[in-house]
Design a protein around this motif. Structure first.
Motif, PDB file in Angstrom:
ATOM      1  N   UNK A 237       0.831  -1.207   0.000  1.00 24.72           N
ATOM      2  CA  UNK A 237       0.000   0.000   0.000  1.00 24.72           C
ATOM      3  C   UNK A 237       0.866   1.257   0.000  1.00 24.72           C
ATOM      4  N   UNK A 238       2.115   1.138  -0.508  1.00 25.54           N
ATOM      5  CA  UNK A 238       3.046   2.258  -0.345  1.00 25.54           C
ATOM      6  C   UNK A 238       2.588   3.550  -1.023  1.00 25.54           C
ATOM      7  N   UNK A 239       1.869   3.443  -2.122  1.00 23.90           N
ATOM      8  CA  UNK A 239       1.477   4.684  -2.802  1.00 23.90           C
ATOM      9  C   UNK A 239       0.531   5.489  -1.904  1.00 23.90           C
ATOM     10  N   UNK A 240      -0.505   4.843  -1.366  1.00 25.82           N
ATOM     11  CA  UNK A 240      -1.447   5.556  -0.499  1.00 25.82           C
ATOM     12  C   UNK A 240      -0.807   5.949   0.829  1.00 25.82           C
ATOM     13  N   UNK A 241       0.099   5.118   1.321  1.00 28.99           N
ATOM     14  CA  UNK A 241       0.765   5.465   2.585  1.00 28.99           C
ATOM     15  C   UNK A 241       1.610   6.724   2.398  1.00 28.99           C
ATOM     16  N   UNK A 242       2.256   6.803   1.281  1.00 27.81           N
ATOM     17  CA  UNK A 242       3.054   8.003   0.994  1.00 27.81           C
ATOM     18  C   UNK A 242       2.141   9.236   0.926  1.00 27.81           C
ATOM     19  N   UNK A 243       0.996   9.069   0.268  1.00 26.53           N
ATOM     20  CA  UNK A 243       0.060  10.194   0.188  1.00 26.53           C
ATOM     21  C   UNK A 243      -0.401  10.587   1.599  1.00 26.53           C
TER      22      UNK A 243
END
Ligand code: OXT
Ligand code: ADP
Ligand code: MG
Length: 582
Positions: A237-243
């Motif tokens: 889920x790294x993309x949403x976690x980064x957001x």
């Protein structure tokens, strides 16, 4: 026994019959399994041969524990259960440590073991490698199944896959008695009995009121902190976690195997201010990290408590797929039960595009502390002591990983582990693989093999000399499959240090001390790989650069000051003698 069983079967175009061997292979292939990590012998030798003949990759190890560790980490890397195949009783037991470790770490894995005849096992009549393996495995994994009839193989494998990856991932044991493999059945009926598992790890959407509760708590925070665990890495889920991190502007702290989920050089990383942020934070968002021993159980002095049992006053929002994880150590004020992808997406949706940034005083306090620690570390890393120590050696590894961010990093040891974790920045998710929740030695070569097989990228394994010894024979496996693995042994002549003395004054060396100046690099040379003896950072750098460029199996014996380590690395306080003083 089922009526449609006949004694012989071969899977050919002409034959209308199939058998247990083929059904196991077909069921695995149908479910997208591409690799089996294992070790052949009675009764599964032919299964390994046939699997290879039918297009599965079979990676054959020298000890089942290493095959099991490979399967477990393949599960973590891919989100599909890693499969380990062993013989009965002793082989099964050798694989069991890895299965238990997989379960403890929430890695999806299936240990498939051949077993002896049920009738003889149950009457305890002394069969070849007799053991009630299902009974033994049960308490060490999520689920244990035994298949007795060929027509149940499809169901057995489907249940194993679903159990391993759904909900909280973990280890599953699948028992296949010897007799099963030669059971024959009609080929069409066999094919029809197989199950392709649909949606094996279904999303689990969090309840809207739980999302709102978490947002309300977060909104009021003055000193918020996000803590990322390996569950967040596993969830991809790294993309949403980064957001989430960037939209909220909240400092975050990665647990060891969550390093690289966002690059460690990210401006909101608080990794270098760990001992400051934990006691100071007022609201902590746990994303795929348990409040276990690695986080001092959410209380005690680490969290600002008065003594080692006292709660520090933090409020917790916890995102986890396992509802029973909540309140396991301290009160969880806002439990958010669901899969991390869905939970983080729900938080983002609830926040909208604007979210108030944390107070400036909190941010400057955290980042001042971090910047000071980073600067201090840079000074230490710039030194060139003789002999080489952990810092000067890791300064090289740090550069190499920076230049090769796709490379996989495997890491075990005590000092060799702890210094690597804090010195070597990671830039991409799921690249750092280490001893995990149990702090277990012996994962090294199994993880390195699977890391190379599953990713195709170069692997750097930073190993304490003791840690390496647990799985060192697999350098032959690395050479046999010609894997791009570079093992770097931080050789300080022993467990923690090489300087302990026999307290009784006798001739034996102390229990923590090894043969001095052991030439580990010759082990790799023995099997046709490249051996490097490195006493300086320059020699280490050249060895690593050559290994990455050539992709040849390489072992670098990096000689480290034998006085440089501390007892148990960073967890000295867990030693009973030290703990008694707390
Ligand atoms: O904030 P502070 O000031 O505290 O500083 C922290 C960070 O802020 C800072 N930091 C940074 N500074 C600057 N720049 C950057 N980028 C940066 N990043 C961080 O650095 C410090 C430390 O940060 P960290 O690491 O985040 O924080 P901390 O406080 O350490 O975190 C706490 C923990 C608990 C989360 C952490 O320490 C942790 O993850 N620890 C894991 C420990 C562990 O699992 N150890 C392995 C087990 S030890 C022991 O059991 C061993 N055995 C027994 C054995 C085992 N395990 N298994 C089996 C099957 N049999 C036996 C054995 C045999 S180890 C071992 C072998 C050892 O010998 P070796 O030869 O192999 O190894 P050597 O020791 O090298 O000889
Ligand atoms: P760390 O050691 O990095 O702190 P832990 O292994 O303690 O991490 O915690 C991982 C947590 O992540 C476990 O509690 C597990 O239930 C959870 N988890 C694993 N996968 C998912 C997922 N897809 N969604 C939500 N939680 C998950
Ligand atoms: Mg050592």
């Amino acid at each position: 026994m089922s009526a449609n069983l006949a004694p012989v079967a071969h899977h050919t175009e002409e034959s209308p019959m199939t058998d247990g061997f083929n059904l196991v292979i077909d069921a695995l292939k149908l479910n997208g399994i591409k690799t089996i990590y294992g070790l052949p012998g009675i009764p599964i030798t032919d299964l390994t041969r046939k699997a290879q003949a039918q297009g599965l990759r079979v990676i054959s190890f020298r000890h089942e524990q290493n095959a099991g560790n490979a399967a477990a980490i393949a599960g973590f890397m891919t989100g599909q259960p890693g499969v380990c195949l062993t013989v009965s009783a002793p082989g099964f037991l050798n694989g069991l440590t890895a299965l238990a470790n997989a379960t403890t770490n929430c890695f999806p894995m299936i240990l498939i073991s051949g077993s002896s005849e049920r009738e003889i096992v149950d009457l305890q009549q002394g069969d070849y490698e007799e053991m009630d393996q299902v009974a033994v495995a049960k308490s060490l994994c999520k689920a244990a199944f035994r298949v007795l009839h060929a027509e149940d193989i499809g169901v057995g494998i489907a249940r194993a896959i679903r159990s391993a990856v759904s909900g909280r991932p973990g280890g599953v044991y699948l028992d296949l008695p010897a007799k099963l493999f030669s059971q024959a059945m009609d080929a069409a009926a066999g094919t029809a009995s197989l199950i392709q598992v649909v949606d094996p790890a279904p999303r689990q959407i969090p309840a809207p009121d739980a999302v709102q509760r978490a947002l309300d708590l977060l909104k009021g925070a003055k000193k918020p902190l996000i803590l990322l665990g390996k569950g967040a890495a596993y969830a991809r889920a790294e993309a949403d976690i980064r957001t989430l991190v960037e939209r909220t502007g909240i400092p975050y702290l990665p647990m060891s195997m969550a390093k690289g989920l966002l690059p460690d050089t990210h401006e909101l990383s608080a990794a270098a201010a760990r001992s400051y942020v934990l006691p100071e934070a007022d609201v902590v968002v746990l994303i795929g990290a348990r409040l276990n021993w690695l986080l001092s159980h959410g209380k005690g002095k680490t969290w600002g408590g008065k003594d080692h049992k006292a709660w520090g006053g933090q409020k917790f929002i916890q995102i986890d797929i396992s509802p029973t994880e909540m309140d396991s150590n301290v009160r969880i004020d806002a439990p958010l039960v669901g899969d991390i992808g869905s939970c983080v997406a729900a938080l983002l949706a609830g926040m909208g595009t604007q979210w108030p940034k944390p107070p400036a005083e909190w941010l400057s306090a955290v980042f001042d502390r971090r910047n000071k620690n980073v600067a201090k570390m840079a000074e230490t890393l710039a030194k060139d002591p003789k002999p080489m120590n952990f810092h000067s050696a890791l300064n090289v590894v740090r550069d190499i990983v920076k230049a090769n961010p796709d490379a996989m990093l495997v890491n075990e040891g005590a000092n060799a582990l702890d210094f690597t974790r804090s010195i070597v920045d990671m830039y991409k998710p799921r690249k750092r693989l280490d001893v995990g929740t149990w702090g277990v030695m012996g994962i090294g070569m199994g993880f390195a093999v699977a890391a190379a097989v599953e990713s195709g990228e170069p692997v750097i394994a930073i190993e304490g000399d003791s840690a390496f010894g647990f799985s060192g024979m697999e350098v032959e496996t690395i050479c046999r499959y010609n894997l791009p693995v570079c093992v770097v042994i931080f050789n300080n002549n022993g467990v923690y240090r090489g300087t302990d003395k026999n307290m009784g004054g006798g001739d034996d060396v102390a229990p923590t001390v090894f043969v001095k100046d052991a030439r580990y690099e010759k082990m790799m040379e023995a099997f046709g790989g490249v051996g490097v003896y490195a006493t300086t950072p320059a020699e280490l750098r050249k060895g690593l650069e050559d290994a990455i460029r050539s992709r040849k199996p390489t072992l670098i014996n990096a000689i480290i000051d034998e006085t440089a380590g501390t007892e148990s690395g960073r967890i000295t306080s867990l030693n009973p003698a030290a703990a008694a003083k707390k």
